[in-house]
Design a protein around this motif. Structure first.
Motif, PDB file in Angstrom:
ATOM      1  N   ASP A  61     -13.974   5.415   0.215  1.00  0.00           N
ATOM      2  CA  ASP A  61     -13.149   5.468   1.414  1.00  0.00           C
ATOM      3  C   ASP A  61     -13.989   5.927   2.604  1.00  0.00           C
ATOM      4  N   CYS A  62     -14.942   6.830   2.356  1.00  0.00           N
ATOM      5  CA  CYS A  62     -15.816   7.316   3.435  1.00  0.00           C
ATOM      6  C   CYS A  62     -16.948   6.334   3.729  1.00  0.00           C
ATOM      7  N   ALA A  63     -17.606   5.835   2.678  1.00  0.00           N
ATOM      8  CA  ALA A  63     -18.814   5.022   2.853  1.00  0.00           C
ATOM      9  C   ALA A  63     -18.521   3.542   3.037  1.00  0.00           C
ATOM     10  N   GLY A  64     -17.348   3.103   2.650  1.00  0.00           N
ATOM     11  CA  GLY A  64     -17.031   1.682   2.712  1.00  0.00           C
ATOM     12  C   GLY A  64     -17.371   0.985   1.410  1.00  0.00           C
ATOM     13  N   LEU A  65     -16.726  -0.131   1.167  1.00  0.00           N
ATOM     14  CA  LEU A  65     -16.933  -0.880  -0.073  1.00  0.00           C
ATOM     15  C   LEU A  65     -18.209  -1.711   0.014  1.00  0.00           C
ATOM     16  N   ASP A  66     -19.044  -1.630  -1.035  1.00  0.00           N
ATOM     17  CA  ASP A  66     -20.218  -2.490  -1.100  1.00  0.00           C
ATOM     18  C   ASP A  66     -20.038  -3.585  -2.147  1.00  0.00           C
ATOM     19  N   GLU A  67     -18.869  -3.619  -2.766  1.00  0.00           N
ATOM     20  CA  GLU A  67     -18.469  -4.675  -3.689  1.00  0.00           C
ATOM     21  C   GLU A  67     -16.950  -4.623  -3.784  1.00  0.00           C
ATOM     22  N   PRO A  68     -16.308  -5.650  -4.331  1.00  0.00           N
ATOM     23  CA  PRO A  68     -14.846  -5.647  -4.367  1.00  0.00           C
ATOM     24  C   PRO A  68     -14.284  -4.440  -5.111  1.00  0.00           C
ATOM     25  N   ALA A  69     -13.124  -3.985  -4.675  1.00  0.00           N
ATOM     26  CA  ALA A  69     -12.491  -2.834  -5.317  1.00  0.00           C
ATOM     27  C   ALA A  69     -12.220  -3.103  -6.794  1.00  0.00           C
ATOM     28  N   ASP A  70     -11.893  -4.348  -7.148  1.00  0.00           N
ATOM     29  CA  ASP A  70     -11.648  -4.675  -8.549  1.00  0.00           C
ATOM     30  C   ASP A  70     -12.886  -4.428  -9.400  1.00  0.00           C
ATOM     31  N   ARG A  71     -14.060  -4.744  -8.844  1.00  0.00           N
ATOM     32  CA  ARG A  71     -15.303  -4.542  -9.589  1.00  0.00           C
ATOM     33  C   ARG A  71     -15.613  -3.051  -9.728  1.00  0.00           C
ATOM     34  N   ILE A  72     -15.341  -2.288  -8.682  1.00  0.00           N
ATOM     35  CA  ILE A  72     -15.537  -0.844  -8.751  1.00  0.00           C
ATOM     36  C   ILE A  72     -14.619  -0.253  -9.819  1.00  0.00           C
ATOM     37  N   ALA A  73     -13.380  -0.699  -9.828  1.00  0.00           N
ATOM     38  CA  ALA A  73     -12.434  -0.215 -10.838  1.00  0.00           C
ATOM     39  C   ALA A  73     -12.900  -0.575 -12.243  1.00  0.00           C
ATOM     40  N   GLU A  74     -13.451  -1.761 -12.403  1.00  0.00           N
ATOM     41  CA  GLU A  74     -13.944  -2.184 -13.712  1.00  0.00           C
ATOM     42  C   GLU A  74     -15.104  -1.303 -14.173  1.00  0.00           C
ATOM     43  N   ARG A  75     -16.026  -1.011 -13.275  1.00  0.00           N
ATOM     44  CA  ARG A  75     -17.161  -0.152 -13.631  1.00  0.00           C
ATOM     45  C   ARG A  75     -16.678   1.249 -14.014  1.00  0.00           C
ATOM     46  N   LEU A  76     -15.754   1.763 -13.247  1.00  0.00           N
ATOM     47  CA  LEU A  76     -15.241   3.105 -13.521  1.00  0.00           C
ATOM     48  C   LEU A  76     -14.542   3.153 -14.866  1.00  0.00           C
ATOM     49  N   TRP A  77     -13.734   2.135 -15.159  1.00  0.00           N
ATOM     50  CA  TRP A  77     -13.028   2.119 -16.440  1.00  0.00           C
ATOM     51  C   TRP A  77     -14.005   2.004 -17.605  1.00  0.00           C
ATOM     52  N   GLU A  78     -15.044   1.201 -17.469  1.00  0.00           N
ATOM     53  CA  GLU A  78     -16.038   1.081 -18.536  1.00  0.00           C
ATOM     54  C   GLU A  78     -16.665   2.436 -18.846  1.00  0.00           C
ATOM     55  N   PHE A  79     -16.936   3.208 -17.809  1.00  0.00           N
ATOM     56  CA  PHE A  79     -17.521   4.535 -18.008  1.00  0.00           C
ATOM     57  C   PHE A  79     -16.521   5.461 -18.708  1.00  0.00           C
ATOM     58  N   CYS A  80     -15.292   5.479 -18.237  1.00  0.00           N
ATOM     59  CA  CYS A  80     -14.262   6.330 -18.844  1.00  0.00           C
ATOM     60  C   CYS A  80     -14.010   5.940 -20.295  1.00  0.00           C
ATOM     61  N   LEU A  81     -13.982   4.643 -20.551  1.00  0.00           N
ATOM     62  CA  LEU A  81     -13.740   4.172 -21.911  1.00  0.00           C
ATOM     63  C   LEU A  81     -14.849   4.634 -22.849  1.00  0.00           C
ATOM     64  N   GLY A  82     -16.101   4.525 -22.405  1.00  0.00           N
ATOM     65  CA  GLY A  82     -17.211   4.979 -23.229  1.00  0.00           C
ATOM     66  C   GLY A  82     -17.122   6.461 -23.526  1.00  0.00           C
ATOM     67  N   ALA A  83     -16.700   7.246 -22.534  1.00  0.00           N
ATOM     68  CA  ALA A  83     -16.566   8.689 -22.743  1.00  0.00           C
ATOM     69  C   ALA A  83     -15.442   9.007 -23.727  1.00  0.00           C
ATOM     70  N   LEU A  84     -14.340   8.308 -23.624  1.00  0.00           N
ATOM     71  CA  LEU A  84     -13.209   8.573 -24.513  1.00  0.00           C
ATOM     72  C   LEU A  84     -13.491   8.148 -25.950  1.00  0.00           C
ATOM     73  N   GLN A  85     -14.214   7.052 -26.114  1.00  0.00           N
ATOM     74  CA  GLN A  85     -14.499   6.560 -27.454  1.00  0.00           C
ATOM     75  C   GLN A  85     -15.586   7.371 -28.139  1.00  0.00           C
ATOM     76  N   GLY A  86     -16.398   8.077 -27.360  1.00  0.00           N
ATOM     77  CA  GLY A  86     -17.378   8.967 -27.933  1.00  0.00           C
ATOM     78  C   GLY A  86     -18.557   8.239 -28.528  1.00  0.00           C
ATOM     79  N   PRO A  87     -19.403   8.961 -29.290  1.00  0.00           N
ATOM     80  CA  PRO A  87     -20.596   8.359 -29.886  1.00  0.00           C
ATOM     81  C   PRO A  87     -20.227   7.341 -30.952  1.00  0.00           C
ATOM     82  N   PRO A  88     -21.130   6.411 -31.274  1.00  0.00           N
ATOM     83  CA  PRO A  88     -20.845   5.419 -32.306  1.00  0.00           C
ATOM     84  C   PRO A  88     -20.723   6.074 -33.672  1.00  0.00           C
ATOM     85  N   PRO A  89     -20.034   5.446 -34.626  1.00  0.00           N
ATOM     86  CA  PRO A  89     -19.889   6.002 -35.970  1.00  0.00           C
ATOM     87  C   PRO A  89     -21.245   6.253 -36.607  1.00  0.00           C
ATOM     88  N   ALA A  90     -21.273   7.146 -37.587  1.00  0.00           N
ATOM     89  CA  ALA A  90     -22.508   7.482 -38.284  1.00  0.00           C
ATOM     90  C   ALA A  90     -23.113   6.226 -38.904  1.00  0.00           C
TER      91      ALA A  90
END
Length: 270
Positions: A205-234
């Protein structure tokens, strides 16, 4: 985050979820400030809601720089009526922020039609980021006033954003029950996602969009999903990155001042 009781227990017991406690809304808390209003609580809530509505109209038309005199004219009330509910303008701005978050969370409840908790979690994150392209002054107001009030009233701002965190906690718990994610602490994970989502929103909101908001949302969700799923199985090794940190350092040796591949880094945005 909600404060936990510090009263010691007499004996150690199995951990159990606390019983639900009814939490007063921002309007009910405002109404309770005045002994006069307590005798007519419903009328007090109605009046407080009307004042916040007037403030939101002024924010849309001219931003948060309106004066108290402009507010009471817009709300059609006397000055003493305003101070009966709000000690000052900052208290009013806190109520406006909580009111906006409450409305958004109520709208997010429509995600119940989605098939599962992971889909609903993604919806909550995506919808927040996509609000960057919403019309009006709402996004900029939330950014500027959230940062300002956070330094002055951290507990009150935390209480306002807790509504969003509560939505995330509910879905994370459902996803854990379905075996989709396995965070060690669902409440803290929800709080971290809340803070990260707000930080991403405020940055763009301060710096302005450098790519579509949908793409930013996708990147953010990918990061959150990886954190929630945790490390890979043994026994499952994660893929090595294409370039290690050492390789990047060697590859960049002697190339000081080489332009970044990310537009927001080229522009000096952090």
């Amino acid at each position: 985050m909600a404060a936990q009781s510090k009263t010691p227990r007499r004996r150690k017991a199995a951990r159990a979820d606390p019983a639900p406690v009814a939490t007063a809304t921002w309007a009910e808390r405002v109404a309770d400030r005045s002994p006069v209003v307590q005798r007519s609580r419903d009328r007090g809530v109605e009046q407080a809601t009307s004042i916040v509505g007037a403030a939101r109209r002024l924010i849309e038309s001219k931003g948060p720089s309106f004066t108290t005199n402009e507010l009471i004219k817009e709300a059609g009330i006397a000055l003493q009526t305003f101070y009966r509910y709000f000690p000052g303008k900052d208290s009013l701005m806190l109520a406006v922020i909580e009111n906006i978050i409450d409305e958004n969370c109520a709208a997010f409840r429509e995600a119940r039609r989605l098939p599962g908790p992971m889909e609903r979690l993604r919806f909550y994150v995506d919808a927040t980021v996509r609000a960057l392209v919403s019309p009006g002054r709402g996004p900029s107001f939330m950014t500027s006033e959230h940062f300002r009030l956070q330094t002055l009233y951290p507990a009150e701002v935390s209480r306002a954003t807790q509504h969003y965190t509560d939505l995330l906690v509910e879905e994370i718990r459902d996803a854990m029950a379905a075996g989709r994610v396995h965070p060690s602490d669902p409440e803290y994970s929800a709080w971290l996602i809340t803070q990260l989502t707000m930080a991403v929103f405020h940055h763009y909101d301060c710096a302005g969009l450098d790519e579509p908001a949908d793409r930013i949302a996708e990147r953010l969700w990918e990061f959150c999903l990886g954190a929630l799923q945790g490390p890979p199985p043994a026994g499952v090794r994660s893929q090595s990155p294409r370039r290690t940190a050492k390789a990047r350092r060697e590859g960049n040796a002697g190339k000081a001042g080489a332009p970044s591949t990310r537009a927001h880094l080229r522009d000096g945005r952090v």
